[in-house]
Design a protein around this motif. Sequence first.
Motif, PDB file in Angstrom:
ATOM      1  N   ALA A  56     -39.227  -4.507  -3.047  1.00  0.00           N
ATOM      2  CA  ALA A  56     -37.880  -4.869  -3.498  1.00  0.00           C
ATOM      3  C   ALA A  56     -37.713  -6.381  -3.524  1.00  0.00           C
ATOM      4  O   ALA A  56     -38.449  -7.122  -2.870  1.00  0.00           O
ATOM      5  N   TRP A  57     -36.746  -6.811  -4.282  1.00  0.00           N
ATOM      6  CA  TRP A  57     -36.363  -8.213  -4.461  1.00  0.00           C
ATOM      7  C   TRP A  57     -37.429  -9.003  -5.226  1.00  0.00           C
ATOM      8  O   TRP A  57     -37.316 -10.218  -5.363  1.00  0.00           O
ATOM      9  N   TYR A  58     -38.463  -8.326  -5.738  1.00  0.00           N
ATOM     10  CA  TYR A  58     -39.505  -9.051  -6.460  1.00  0.00           C
ATOM     11  C   TYR A  58     -38.946  -9.713  -7.718  1.00  0.00           C
ATOM     12  O   TYR A  58     -39.344 -10.834  -8.060  1.00  0.00           O
ATOM     13  N   GLU A  59     -38.040  -9.025  -8.399  1.00  0.00           N
ATOM     14  CA  GLU A  59     -37.526  -9.554  -9.664  1.00  0.00           C
ATOM     15  C   GLU A  59     -36.891 -10.929  -9.478  1.00  0.00           C
ATOM     16  O   GLU A  59     -37.012 -11.801 -10.343  1.00  0.00           O
ATOM     17  N   ALA A  60     -36.208 -11.118  -8.361  1.00  0.00           N
ATOM     18  CA  ALA A  60     -35.553 -12.411  -8.128  1.00  0.00           C
ATOM     19  C   ALA A  60     -36.568 -13.537  -7.967  1.00  0.00           C
ATOM     20  O   ALA A  60     -36.261 -14.702  -8.215  1.00  0.00           O
TER      21      ALA A  60
ATOM     22  N   ARG B 156     -45.185 -19.807 -19.172  1.00  0.00           N
ATOM     23  CA  ARG B 156     -44.110 -18.870 -19.492  1.00  0.00           C
ATOM     24  C   ARG B 156     -43.274 -18.588 -18.244  1.00  0.00           C
ATOM     25  O   ARG B 156     -42.040 -18.546 -18.297  1.00  0.00           O
ATOM     26  N   SER B 157     -43.952 -18.413 -17.115  1.00  0.00           N
ATOM     27  CA  SER B 157     -43.237 -18.207 -15.851  1.00  0.00           C
ATOM     28  C   SER B 157     -42.528 -19.477 -15.405  1.00  0.00           C
ATOM     29  O   SER B 157     -41.387 -19.431 -14.918  1.00  0.00           O
ATOM     30  N   TYR B 158     -43.195 -20.604 -15.573  1.00  0.00           N
ATOM     31  CA  TYR B 158     -42.584 -21.872 -15.161  1.00  0.00           C
ATOM     32  C   TYR B 158     -41.327 -22.157 -15.981  1.00  0.00           C
ATOM     33  O   TYR B 158     -40.284 -22.532 -15.423  1.00  0.00           O
TER      34      TYR B 158
ATOM     35  N   GLU C 262     -45.454 -14.704 -10.426  1.00  0.00           N
ATOM     36  CA  GLU C 262     -46.335 -14.561 -11.581  1.00  0.00           C
ATOM     37  C   GLU C 262     -46.959 -15.897 -11.966  1.00  0.00           C
ATOM     38  O   GLU C 262     -48.111 -15.954 -12.417  1.00  0.00           O
ATOM     39  N   GLY C 263     -46.199 -16.979 -11.802  1.00  0.00           N
ATOM     40  CA  GLY C 263     -46.773 -18.298 -12.054  1.00  0.00           C
ATOM     41  C   GLY C 263     -47.916 -18.599 -11.099  1.00  0.00           C
ATOM     42  O   GLY C 263     -48.979 -19.104 -11.509  1.00  0.00           O
ATOM     43  N   LEU C 264     -47.731 -18.281  -9.813  1.00  0.00           N
ATOM     44  CA  LEU C 264     -48.801 -18.509  -8.838  1.00  0.00           C
ATOM     45  C   LEU C 264     -50.013 -17.628  -9.134  1.00  0.00           C
ATOM     46  O   LEU C 264     -51.162 -18.042  -8.919  1.00  0.00           O
ATOM     47  N   TYR C 265     -49.753 -16.428  -9.628  1.00  0.00           N
ATOM     48  CA  TYR C 265     -50.860 -15.525  -9.981  1.00  0.00           C
ATOM     49  C   TYR C 265     -51.730 -16.165 -11.060  1.00  0.00           C
ATOM     50  O   TYR C 265     -52.964 -16.147 -10.981  1.00  0.00           O
ATOM     51  N   GLN C 266     -51.083 -16.731 -12.082  1.00  0.00           N
ATOM     52  CA  GLN C 266     -51.843 -17.367 -13.162  1.00  0.00           C
ATOM     53  C   GLN C 266     -52.492 -18.664 -12.690  1.00  0.00           C
ATOM     54  O   GLN C 266     -53.614 -18.988 -13.112  1.00  0.00           O
ATOM     55  N   ALA C 267     -51.821 -19.407 -11.822  1.00  0.00           N
ATOM     56  CA  ALA C 267     -52.435 -20.614 -11.261  1.00  0.00           C
ATOM     57  C   ALA C 267     -53.677 -20.241 -10.454  1.00  0.00           C
ATOM     58  O   ALA C 267     -54.697 -20.958 -10.484  1.00  0.00           O
TER      59      ALA C 267
END
Length: 718
Positions: A337-341, A394-396, A347-352
């Motif tokens: 829960a609260w992931y959307e916020a 895109r996330s940033y 997701e940005g850290l995932y791509q980094a």
Amino acid sequence: MDIEQIIADLNRRFAEPLPEFYRRRMIVWHDEEKEFVDKIDEIRLNNAKIAILTGTNYFSVKKLLAVDDTDSNYLLYSPFAYETLEDNWLLDIELYSEEFRADLISMWLSEMGLPQTPSLRSAIKPYRKFMNAKERRKKITAQTNLPTTAGGLHLSIMAALVGIKDAKPAGIIKAVLKAGLNHSANNLWQDFEGYHIADVFWRMVAQGTGYAQENPTLGALAVHILLTAVSRTLRQEFLKGLDTYISTAHAAFCYDLVSDWLYAEDHHALHEIAEFAESEANLHERFMKLEIADLLHTAIFPCVNEIILVKLMRDMEKNVIDPKFVKEIVEKRRTFAWYEASRNFYEGLYQAANMQEFFNSHADGFHAIAPKKIWQGYTEEYYRFDTFYRLFHRSYDASLKNCHADLSDMFADIKDMAEGLYVNWFLEDLGTSWLNAVEESLSAHGKVPDIPMQTDFYRHKVYPADSRVYVIISDALRYEVAAELADDLRRETQSKVELGSMQGIFPTITKFGMAALLPHKRLSVEEKAGRLSVLADGESTEAPRRDKILKAANPKSVALKYKDMLGMKRPERSALVRGMDVVYIYHDTIDEAGHSENSIFGACGEAIEEIKNMVRIITGEFSGTRILITADHGFLYTFNPLREDDKVDKITKSSQDVDIARRYAIVRKGAAPEYLLPVKFLDGDTEYDAFAPRGNLRIKMKGGGLNFVHGGISLQEM
């Protein structure tokens, strides 16, 4: 009900026809409250006798009704309640008799379809104010299960007040807390107090959650429930000092209540309550002292996401964390829960992390010498780094729309780290390797041997088709975006999806790329009014002329625009392609966004969705089975403003310039820009020479358009 009304009602009932096989009517008047015991002697009935139980005449009354007088109608007045069935001497007579009650509680119970048991009659008394309204009584009957016990009645009244139909403690507690933790501002709580059920609520709360205080409050209850729930996912020592808020014996109930709420539609209300509890228990400071692994499986408090993100960003900036571990953390938190916020940061850290992981595996650089090997490396693997960079931004970009006091600045530092990897390492090293490999071929031939050419597209891909072929040309759909589109189509459709590549014509700009995709034997250029036009076998390839060129190769061809088709009704679209063998559909979302300096990476996502929509139209409305999706060119994009040493002078006179942009220069023969790479232009059969900047450089020019560019010879553009 007054006595006259009672007499009238009883006379009416005794006057009704008897049921089949009955010789007389017996009515038992239950009056456990003895409300009419002093008036029963005044009652006279038209067609019935009255027998009155006094508590000492059970035998004589039973003998009267069962033996002495078996023909007369009787009203049996019973002002008693019995603890057990065995205590009722006249139970057998009551079982074949009709029932009558004249008190308000009896009428309420009867109206709601509830059993007339002593426990329910006793339980309902304190709630006369609640029961006085028919609408509130209807809410009891609307419950999923009607109450049959005193406890069930309490729950049903509370459920009716909070507006739920399933009278369970967890649902009632949730509804009360959702209405607000301030007693005076909580309308539901005001009802609980007004209808005298607040004390019952607190007893229910104590039994279910373990929260029992002399002066209970909703705020303290909320903190108790959330901390008791989180004790299921955090070790006991991490909550040391908060023991008064936690009831281990009731942890299962609290955890289930909160877990169900976390993923319910109204979870936003829990977010505010959880933030209140965080503040009351000073959880942010407490949790900051823990390790990421200690918090990884905890979902209840929103601050946990923020704390994990802070720790991840600090470690990533210091380069002291394994990128695989970062990805594992993000994948785990996605389910909570609260992931959307916090989605954009995670997701940005995932791509980094993807970028860092890619760098670690290619830290020695790209050392292939043969152009085809580098091309193959890019189309099979290297392109993913472009995707990682695009998805990071895109996330940033999305994160900038909702600034976060603690995370936004740190995320900007991660952005700078990602930018450095992309520009100073990936584009620089890969670009240098590619340039070294192709410089001689481009200078001598204007193309790279052994790699399919864009100019052969129609001849090799469209012309041989044995059924109707649809060609979607998306302006600036570069290879890595197409790869994501292909993955989506494989996952979302039943189609066979293949991904291939071809080298774009130089310069990699729209008018040349679009011309190369049309049927032709020879491309040439024509200078008119100070601009260069591209011709296919002598015909203009400007947008309005493309339909004519297609029809010259195959009369059953048509050129259409995606935006025009989208605004049409289904029959209108179908009419456009009916009877056609070749349908070209032009789509322009990425290039349009880039040249208007809008969010280029957001436009890439939009383009993917729009092309998938066009595919659905083709397969669904047109029954199309063969679709080619391609592009006129790709693009280079870097987020940060370029430095002065990222730019290069063209070093030509204005009189020599024909068509100059950031990534290419077409000049009159004889001009020799010192710092640009020569590229043979249209097989050398023109009055012009062409040049391209090396690597990631841009040609110095006035105006904007530095970040989104194309026209050059990078893998991303070609």
